[in-house]
Design a protein around this motif. Structure first.
Motif, PDB file in Angstrom:
ATOM      1  N   GLY A 274      86.211  63.238  80.960  1.00  0.00           N
ATOM      2  CA  GLY A 274      84.886  63.472  80.366  1.00  0.00           C
ATOM      3  C   GLY A 274      84.834  64.782  79.607  1.00  0.00           C
ATOM      4  N   VAL A 275      85.418  65.836  80.188  1.00  0.00           N
ATOM      5  CA  VAL A 275      85.460  67.139  79.515  1.00  0.00           C
ATOM      6  C   VAL A 275      86.300  67.047  78.243  1.00  0.00           C
ATOM      7  CG1 VAL A 275      86.329  69.506  79.725  1.00  0.00           C
ATOM      8  CG2 VAL A 275      85.014  68.493  81.586  1.00  0.00           C
ATOM      9  N   LEU A 276      87.434  66.351  78.289  1.00  0.00           N
ATOM     10  CA  LEU A 276      88.260  66.178  77.089  1.00  0.00           C
ATOM     11  C   LEU A 276      87.516  65.394  76.007  1.00  0.00           C
ATOM     12  CD1 LEU A 276      91.822  65.447  78.515  1.00  0.00           C
ATOM     13  CD2 LEU A 276      91.084  67.444  77.214  1.00  0.00           C
ATOM     14  N   ALA A 277      86.792  64.347  76.385  1.00  0.00           N
ATOM     15  CA  ALA A 277      86.034  63.565  75.405  1.00  0.00           C
ATOM     16  C   ALA A 277      84.927  64.415  74.782  1.00  0.00           C
ATOM     17  CB  ALA A 277      85.445  62.332  76.067  1.00  0.00           C
ATOM     18  N   LEU A 278      84.257  65.233  75.589  1.00  0.00           N
ATOM     19  CA  LEU A 278      83.216  66.115  75.063  1.00  0.00           C
ATOM     20  C   LEU A 278      83.804  67.134  74.086  1.00  0.00           C
ATOM     21  CD1 LEU A 278      80.253  67.046  75.161  1.00  0.00           C
ATOM     22  CD2 LEU A 278      80.921  68.599  77.008  1.00  0.00           C
ATOM     23  N   ALA A 279      84.954  67.724  74.432  1.00  0.00           N
ATOM     24  CA  ALA A 279      85.604  68.697  73.550  1.00  0.00           C
ATOM     25  C   ALA A 279      86.023  68.039  72.235  1.00  0.00           C
ATOM     26  CB  ALA A 279      86.809  69.320  74.242  1.00  0.00           C
ATOM     27  N   ALA A 280      86.579  66.835  72.314  1.00  0.00           N
ATOM     28  CA  ALA A 280      86.985  66.123  71.093  1.00  0.00           C
ATOM     29  C   ALA A 280      85.766  65.821  70.223  1.00  0.00           C
ATOM     30  CB  ALA A 280      87.722  64.838  71.450  1.00  0.00           C
ATOM     31  N   GLY A 281      84.670  65.411  70.836  1.00  0.00           N
ATOM     32  CA  GLY A 281      83.439  65.140  70.077  1.00  0.00           C
ATOM     33  C   GLY A 281      82.909  66.374  69.383  1.00  0.00           C
ATOM     34  N   LEU A 282      82.920  67.518  70.068  1.00  0.00           N
ATOM     35  CA  LEU A 282      82.459  68.762  69.457  1.00  0.00           C
ATOM     36  C   LEU A 282      83.355  69.194  68.296  1.00  0.00           C
ATOM     37  CD1 LEU A 282      81.412  70.797  72.627  1.00  0.00           C
ATOM     38  CD2 LEU A 282      79.921  69.832  70.874  1.00  0.00           C
ATOM     39  N   ILE A 283      84.652  69.058  68.463  1.00  0.00           N
ATOM     40  CA  ILE A 283      85.597  69.422  67.393  1.00  0.00           C
ATOM     41  C   ILE A 283      85.383  68.536  66.175  1.00  0.00           C
ATOM     42  CG2 ILE A 283      88.040  69.387  66.745  1.00  0.00           C
ATOM     43  CD1 ILE A 283      88.635  70.362  69.622  1.00  0.00           C
ATOM     44  N   LEU A 284      85.261  67.236  66.382  1.00  0.00           N
ATOM     45  CA  LEU A 284      85.062  66.319  65.250  1.00  0.00           C
ATOM     46  C   LEU A 284      83.739  66.568  64.541  1.00  0.00           C
ATOM     47  CD1 LEU A 284      86.520  62.991  66.670  1.00  0.00           C
ATOM     48  CD2 LEU A 284      87.518  64.502  64.950  1.00  0.00           C
ATOM     49  N   SER A 285      82.682  66.883  65.284  1.00  0.00           N
ATOM     50  CA  SER A 285      81.404  67.152  64.614  1.00  0.00           C
ATOM     51  C   SER A 285      81.462  68.465  63.834  1.00  0.00           C
ATOM     52  CB  SER A 285      80.250  67.166  65.608  1.00  0.00           C
ATOM     53  OG  SER A 285      80.205  68.383  66.321  1.00  0.00           O
TER      54      SER A 285
ATOM     55  N   LEU B  88      84.230  69.701  62.422  1.00  0.00           N
ATOM     56  CA  LEU B  88      85.074  69.429  61.252  1.00  0.00           C
ATOM     57  C   LEU B  88      84.337  68.614  60.202  1.00  0.00           C
ATOM     58  CD1 LEU B  88      88.578  68.648  62.770  1.00  0.00           C
ATOM     59  CD2 LEU B  88      87.893  70.649  61.460  1.00  0.00           C
ATOM     60  N   ASN B  89      83.420  67.789  60.618  1.00  0.00           N
ATOM     61  CA  ASN B  89      82.665  66.960  59.678  1.00  0.00           C
ATOM     62  C   ASN B  89      81.901  67.812  58.663  1.00  0.00           C
ATOM     63  OD1 ASN B  89      81.785  64.538  58.630  1.00  0.00           O
ATOM     64  ND2 ASN B  89      79.935  64.524  59.876  1.00  0.00           N
ATOM     65  N   ASP B  90      81.438  68.980  59.072  1.00  0.00           N
ATOM     66  CA  ASP B  90      80.705  69.869  58.172  1.00  0.00           C
ATOM     67  C   ASP B  90      81.616  70.591  57.191  1.00  0.00           C
ATOM     68  OD1 ASP B  90      78.390  69.140  59.430  1.00  0.00           O
ATOM     69  OD2 ASP B  90      78.383  70.881  60.781  1.00  0.00           O
ATOM     70  N   THR B  91      82.898  70.736  57.500  1.00  0.00           N
ATOM     71  CA  THR B  91      83.800  71.504  56.651  1.00  0.00           C
ATOM     72  C   THR B  91      84.736  70.642  55.809  1.00  0.00           C
ATOM     73  OG1 THR B  91      85.442  71.710  58.417  1.00  0.00           O
ATOM     74  CG2 THR B  91      83.789  73.454  58.235  1.00  0.00           C
ATOM     75  N   ILE B  92      84.728  69.339  56.002  1.00  0.00           N
ATOM     76  CA  ILE B  92      85.594  68.462  55.220  1.00  0.00           C
ATOM     77  C   ILE B  92      85.025  68.336  53.812  1.00  0.00           C
ATOM     78  CG2 ILE B  92      86.409  66.095  54.945  1.00  0.00           C
ATOM     79  CD1 ILE B  92      86.576  65.899  57.957  1.00  0.00           C
ATOM     80  N   VAL B  93      85.875  68.565  52.808  1.00  0.00           N
ATOM     81  CA  VAL B  93      85.463  68.470  51.412  1.00  0.00           C
ATOM     82  C   VAL B  93      86.420  67.505  50.720  1.00  0.00           C
ATOM     83  CG1 VAL B  93      85.107  69.726  49.273  1.00  0.00           C
ATOM     84  CG2 VAL B  93      84.612  70.829  51.446  1.00  0.00           C
ATOM     85  N   PHE B  94      85.882  66.450  50.128  1.00  0.00           N
ATOM     86  CA  PHE B  94      86.701  65.449  49.472  1.00  0.00           C
ATOM     87  C   PHE B  94      86.922  65.796  48.002  1.00  0.00           C
ATOM     88  CE2 PHE B  94      84.805  63.122  53.012  1.00  0.00           C
ATOM     89  CZ  PHE B  94      85.960  62.614  53.590  1.00  0.00           C
ATOM     90  N   PHE B  95      88.096  65.430  47.479  1.00  0.00           N
ATOM     91  CA  PHE B  95      88.450  65.644  46.083  1.00  0.00           C
ATOM     92  C   PHE B  95      88.069  64.405  45.289  1.00  0.00           C
ATOM     93  CE2 PHE B  95      91.317  65.385  42.483  1.00  0.00           C
ATOM     94  CZ  PHE B  95      91.225  66.652  41.961  1.00  0.00           C
ATOM     95  N   ARG B  96      87.369  64.605  44.175  1.00  0.00           N
ATOM     96  CA  ARG B  96      86.945  63.498  43.316  1.00  0.00           C
ATOM     97  C   ARG B  96      87.270  63.810  41.863  1.00  0.00           C
ATOM     98  NH1 ARG B  96      86.469  59.852  47.056  1.00  0.00           N
ATOM     99  NH2 ARG B  96      84.770  60.155  48.476  1.00  0.00           N
ATOM    100  N   THR B  97      87.394  62.774  41.063  1.00  0.00           N
ATOM    101  CA  THR B  97      87.593  62.918  39.624  1.00  0.00           C
ATOM    102  C   THR B  97      86.262  62.675  38.922  1.00  0.00           C
ATOM    103  OG1 THR B  97      88.130  60.587  39.320  1.00  0.00           O
ATOM    104  CG2 THR B  97      89.974  62.066  39.818  1.00  0.00           C
ATOM    105  N   PRO B  98      86.118  63.120  37.682  1.00  0.00           N
ATOM    106  CA  PRO B  98      84.879  62.842  36.936  1.00  0.00           C
ATOM    107  C   PRO B  98      84.571  61.343  36.811  1.00  0.00           C
ATOM    108  CG  PRO B  98      86.063  64.604  35.876  1.00  0.00           C
ATOM    109  CD  PRO B  98      86.964  64.073  36.957  1.00  0.00           C
ATOM    110  N   THR B  99      85.588  60.506  36.715  1.00  0.00           N
ATOM    111  CA  THR B  99      85.364  59.067  36.627  1.00  0.00           C
ATOM    112  C   THR B  99      84.709  58.547  37.903  1.00  0.00           C
ATOM    113  OG1 THR B  99      87.238  58.788  35.139  1.00  0.00           O
ATOM    114  CG2 THR B  99      86.489  56.830  36.304  1.00  0.00           C
TER     115      THR B  99
END
Length: 159
Positions: free
Chosen positions: A16-27, A29-40
């Motif tokens: 349970g503690v490991l699942a909670l830690a993984a959930g916090l890490i993923l949330s 990271l979700n704020d800092t992930i930046v995707f690369f896109r082209t003008p098209t």
């Protein structure tokens, strides 16, 4: 409580503690992930306004307009172009026709508001001092060896 039950409770609590830690890490990271896109991709409405992304391509010729530290320009990939507004000092390598990557937010009106701009160079990059010395010797012209001058890769040893 038997030893087996205590062990199962301990293992369950650990998972349970490991699942909670993984959930916090993923949330986080979700704020800092930046995707690369082209003008098209941006022009085809594959990006929602307000989304943070990196936009890459070439600075469109004739599109750069500077007003103090505010610079507007267009990034193109040959198929589509996106207007970009950037407040700040641009990198030294920034110029029309040069590759750039701008990081920022797509506005609802389709304009891209960048908070950082990175100018790219190709693998043939040469420091300014070396290029100036080669220009003075007549071995460098507009980013390429002068006609008739042997390139370093084709020069014979001792020549």
């Amino acid at each position: 409580m038997t030893r087996k039950q205590r062990r199962l409770i301990l293992i369950g609590a650990g998972l349970g503690v490991l699942a909670l830690a993984a959930g916090l890490i993923l949330s986080a990271l979700n704020d800092t992930i930046v995707f690369f896109r082209t003008p098209t991709e941006v022009a085809q409405k594959q990006v929602t306004p307000g989304a943070r992304l990196r936009l890459g391509g070439l600075v469109e010729t004739g599109s750069v307009v500077k007003a103090g530290t505010l610079t507007t320009f267009s990034i193109t990939d040959g198929n589509a172009a996106v207007k970009v507004a950037y407040q700040g000092i641009l990198p030294d390598l920034f110029r029309e026709g040069q590759g750039v990557v701008a990081e920022g937010v797509l506005q609802p009106d389709g304009q891209f508001k960048a908070d950082s701009v990175l100018a790219k160079h190709d693998e043939k990059y040469m420091p300014r001092e070396v290029a100036d010395a080669l220009k003075q010797q007549g071995l460098w012209k507009d980013g390429a060896p002068a006609p008739g001058a042997a390139s370093p890769s084709t020069r014979q040893p001792g020549s």
